[in-house]
Design a protein around this motif. Structure first.
Motif, short mmCIF file in Angstrom:
data_model
loop_
_atom_site.label_atom_id
_atom_site.label_comp_id
_atom_site.label_asym_id
_atom_site.label_seq_id
_atom_site.Cartn_x
_atom_site.Cartn_y
_atom_site.Cartn_z
N UNK A 5 9.86 -13.32 -1.53
CA UNK A 5 10.52 -11.87 -1.86
C UNK A 5 9.81 -10.78 -1.28
N UNK A 6 10.59 -9.68 -0.98
CA UNK A 6 10.30 -8.52 -0.25
C UNK A 6 9.34 -7.81 -1.36
N UNK A 7 8.42 -7.28 -0.92
CA UNK A 7 7.10 -6.42 -1.89
C UNK A 7 7.73 -5.03 -1.86
N UNK A 8 7.46 -4.47 -3.09
CA UNK A 8 7.82 -3.03 -3.19
C UNK A 8 6.98 -2.25 -2.52
N UNK A 9 7.14 -0.86 -2.05
CA UNK A 9 5.96 -0.17 -1.47
C UNK A 9 4.56 -0.11 -2.41
N UNK A 10 4.60 0.00 -3.72
CA UNK A 10 3.40 -0.15 -4.49
C UNK A 10 2.59 -1.52 -4.34
N UNK A 11 3.52 -2.56 -4.01
CA UNK A 11 2.77 -3.71 -4.02
C UNK A 11 2.03 -3.92 -2.51
N UNK A 12 2.52 -3.22 -1.77
CA UNK A 12 2.00 -3.33 -0.59
C UNK A 12 0.29 -3.09 -0.48
N UNK A 13 -0.41 -3.99 -0.16
CA UNK A 13 -1.97 -3.53 -0.01
C UNK A 13 -2.14 -2.71 1.30
N UNK A 14 -3.00 -1.77 0.97
CA UNK A 14 -3.51 -0.78 2.14
C UNK A 14 -4.84 -1.21 2.31
N UNK A 15 -5.22 -1.62 3.75
CA UNK A 15 -6.58 -2.15 4.24
C UNK A 15 -7.14 -1.01 5.01
N UNK A 16 -8.33 -0.54 4.97
CA UNK A 16 -8.86 0.54 5.78
C UNK A 16 -9.55 -0.18 6.99
N UNK A 218 2.46 -11.55 5.46
CA UNK A 218 2.42 -10.98 6.70
C UNK A 218 1.39 -9.79 6.64
N UNK A 219 0.58 -9.45 7.49
CA UNK A 219 -0.15 -8.00 7.50
C UNK A 219 -0.10 -7.43 8.80
N UNK A 220 0.06 -6.27 9.11
CA UNK A 220 0.20 -5.85 10.50
C UNK A 220 -0.85 -4.96 10.55
N UNK A 221 -1.52 -4.72 11.96
CA UNK A 221 -2.44 -4.08 12.28
C UNK A 221 -2.30 -3.16 13.43
N UNK A 222 -2.53 -2.28 14.05
CA UNK A 222 -3.19 -1.10 13.11
C UNK A 222 -2.11 -0.04 12.98
N UNK A 223 -1.58 0.40 11.65
CA UNK A 223 -0.59 0.99 11.56
C UNK A 223 -0.94 2.45 10.92
N UNK A 226 3.92 7.18 10.44
CA UNK A 226 4.67 7.17 9.49
C UNK A 226 5.90 6.24 9.69
N UNK A 227 6.21 6.46 10.76
CA UNK A 227 7.68 5.62 11.52
C UNK A 227 7.31 4.07 11.30
N UNK A 228 5.99 3.69 11.54
CA UNK A 228 5.69 2.40 11.90
C UNK A 228 5.12 1.76 10.27
N UNK A 229 4.96 2.79 9.16
CA UNK A 229 4.94 2.55 7.85
C UNK A 229 6.31 2.13 7.29
N UNK A 230 7.20 3.01 7.55
CA UNK A 230 8.44 2.80 7.34
C UNK A 230 9.14 1.31 7.81
N UNK A 231 8.81 1.31 9.16
CA UNK A 231 9.33 -0.11 9.62
C UNK A 231 8.62 -1.61 8.78
N UNK A 232 7.33 -1.33 8.56
CA UNK A 232 6.70 -2.51 8.01
C UNK A 232 7.49 -2.65 6.50
N UNK A 233 7.76 -1.47 5.87
CA UNK A 233 8.46 -1.62 4.47
C UNK A 233 9.63 -2.33 4.63
N UNK A 240 -0.80 -3.57 5.14
CA UNK A 240 -0.86 -2.59 6.25
C UNK A 240 -2.36 -2.42 6.41
N UNK A 241 -2.90 -2.67 7.58
CA UNK A 241 -4.15 -2.35 8.11
C UNK A 241 -4.06 -0.96 8.76
N UNK A 242 -4.65 0.22 8.65
CA UNK A 242 -4.71 1.45 8.96
C UNK A 242 -6.09 1.98 8.95
#
Length: 259
Positions: A5-16, A218-223, A226-233, A240-242
């Motif tokens: 299932x597709x995750x919601x934006x809140x469920x997306x993990x942000x990795x520094x 799926x995790x994507x680096x290095x994001x 803003x347009x790339x964040x929207x694409x990932x969502x 998202x690794x950023x």
């Protein structure tokens, strides 16, 4: 295999990525403390072995780009690396930062006032070979983190051999197969996550769906944009690794508010 299932934006993990490395020199304690303050769900780091078998957080094979010294990490002792200034960042070459021991970063994450994970990339090829994964697992076992309990630590690699070694050493440890080039995605060995780079995802957005259809998160680096964040969502990326954890978290929260 059933599509995840597709995750919601809140469920997306942000990795520094190497800490909040847009704000501070990469792989420094200042960068990681900033990332924790910025709300990162996890801290990404690269690890290498020194000549005296210490695990240090350094991305490059050599030290010139990030320090005021010269040499190959695997040919230098920890004491030699600790004598260098690793604060080279945005033209500032002498900020006083010292090479970071992986164990010190681990303790910092565990001491946070909320759960903060670690996403550890083992760097290959290296003269350390399998000793790198063996030492990493040894340290994680000391802290009770090598069995995957609680999901606090996961290990990433571009090397299928490294992931195979990790599975043999610590079968319960979550692993991530990193992808840099366009390939027909195989089922990564023993990995539950696949990690393509943002350049690859831009060129082939359908890759995310194909990976997810295999049951892979799926995790994507290095994001960072803003347009790339929207694409990932839109594509259903789970992580998202950023370099900019605060900005990405704020953007994800903003997207959630508009839904």
């Amino acid at each position: 295999m059933t599509q995840l299932p597709l995750p919601s934006p809140r469920a997306i993990h942000v990795v520094a990525h190497r800490g909040a490395s847009h704000e501070h020199a990469e792989h420094t304690m200042a960068a990681y403390r900033q990332a924790i303050a910025d709300g990162a769900d996890a801290l990404e780091c690269d690890v290498r072995l020194t000549a005296d078998r210490k695990l240090v957080c350094v991305h490059d094979r050599r030290v010139e780009r990030t320090s005021d010294g010269r040499g190959v990490v695997s040919e230098m002792t920890y004491a030699q690396l600790a004598a260098l200034d690793f604060g080279r960042w945005k033209g500032e070459e002498h900020t006083g930062a010292r090479v970071l021991l992986f164990e010190d970063l681990l303790r910092e994450a565990l001491a946070a006032d909320r759960p903060v994970g670690l996403a550890v990339e083992t760097k290959h090829p290296t003269r350390a070979g399998g000793r790198l994964e063996a030492e990493l697992v040894r340290v994680l076992k000391e802290y009770g983190l090598a069995d995957g309990a609680g999901g606090r630590v996961e290990v990433m690699s571009f090397s299928r051999s490294a992931l195979t070694r990790l599975h043999r050493l610590a079968p319960g440890l979550p692993t991530v197969y990193l992808i840099e080039r366009a390939v027909r995605p195989p089922r990564p060995p023993f990995a539950g996550h696949a990690g393509p780079g943002i350049d690859l995802v831009r060129r082939d957005p359908g890759l995310v769906g194909r990976l997810r259809a295999k049951g892979l998160r799926v995790r994507v680096w290095t994001v960072d944009e803003p347009e790339d964040v929207e694409l990932c969502v839109r594509l259903g990326v789970e992580t998202i690794i950023t370099n900019r954890p605060r900005q990405v978290r704020e953007q994800l929260d903003g997207l959630l508010a508009t839904r």
